[in-house]
Scaffold this motif. Structure first.
Motif, PDB file in Angstrom:
ATOM      1  N   HIS A  67       0.945  -1.155  -0.108  1.00 28.48           N
ATOM      2  CA  HIS A  67       0.018  -0.253  -0.144  1.00 28.48           C
ATOM      3  C   HIS A  67       1.104   1.386   0.021  1.00 28.48           C
ATOM      4  N   ASN A 112       2.535   3.811  -1.790  1.00 25.97           N
ATOM      5  CA  ASN A 112       2.347   4.014  -3.172  1.00 25.97           C
ATOM      6  C   ASN A 112       3.580   5.199  -3.612  1.00 25.97           C
ATOM      7  N   ILE A 150       7.901   3.221  -6.385  1.00 24.71           N
ATOM      8  CA  ILE A 150       7.509   3.186  -7.837  1.00 24.71           C
ATOM      9  C   ILE A 150       8.628   2.210  -8.658  1.00 24.71           C
ATOM     10  N   ASP A 152       3.932  -3.661  -8.047  1.00 19.67           N
ATOM     11  CA  ASP A 152       2.864  -2.986  -9.223  1.00 19.67           C
ATOM     12  C   ASP A 152       1.856  -4.021  -9.289  1.00 19.67           C
ATOM     13  N   ARG A 192      -0.209  -4.595  -6.051  1.00 18.76           N
ATOM     14  CA  ARG A 192      -1.022  -3.586  -5.759  1.00 18.76           C
ATOM     15  C   ARG A 192      -2.317  -3.539  -6.718  1.00 18.76           C
ATOM     16  N   SER A 233      -6.223  -4.040  -5.469  1.00 22.35           N
ATOM     17  CA  SER A 233      -7.059  -3.001  -5.642  1.00 22.35           C
ATOM     18  C   SER A 233      -8.351  -3.541  -6.234  1.00 22.35           C
TER      19      SER A 233
END
Length: 75
Positions: free
Chosen positions: A55, A57, A60, A66, A69, A73
């Motif tokens: 979680h 963000n 990167i 990714d 995530r 989501s």
């Protein structure tokens, strides 16, 4: 889903109520999971990193994170 709605309504101020277990677990489940899995001493550092940071963000460019995530989501 109720916590997500309350989070939106309160302008994310609900996360201050970590003395309520459901709120604490909702906002800190990555860290809680990381701590549990670390004690088991069975998982590699990359997996533990992904559990802890799924979680966050601010991280990167990590393709595996990714993907996690995106899957998270969708839940």
């Amino acid at each position: 889903s109720v916590l997500v709605i309350l989070n939106k309504i309160t302008g994310r101020r609900i996360k201050r109520f970590t003395n309520i277990k459901k709120i604490d677990v909702y906002y800190n489940h990555g860290e809680i999971g990381f701590n549990i899995l670390t004690k088991l001493n069975r998982y590699d550092d990359k997996f533990l990193f992904m559990v802890r940071n799924h979680h966050d963000n601010g991280i990167i460019g990590d393709m595996e994170l990714d993907i996690l995530r995106k899957a998270d989501s969708m839940n």
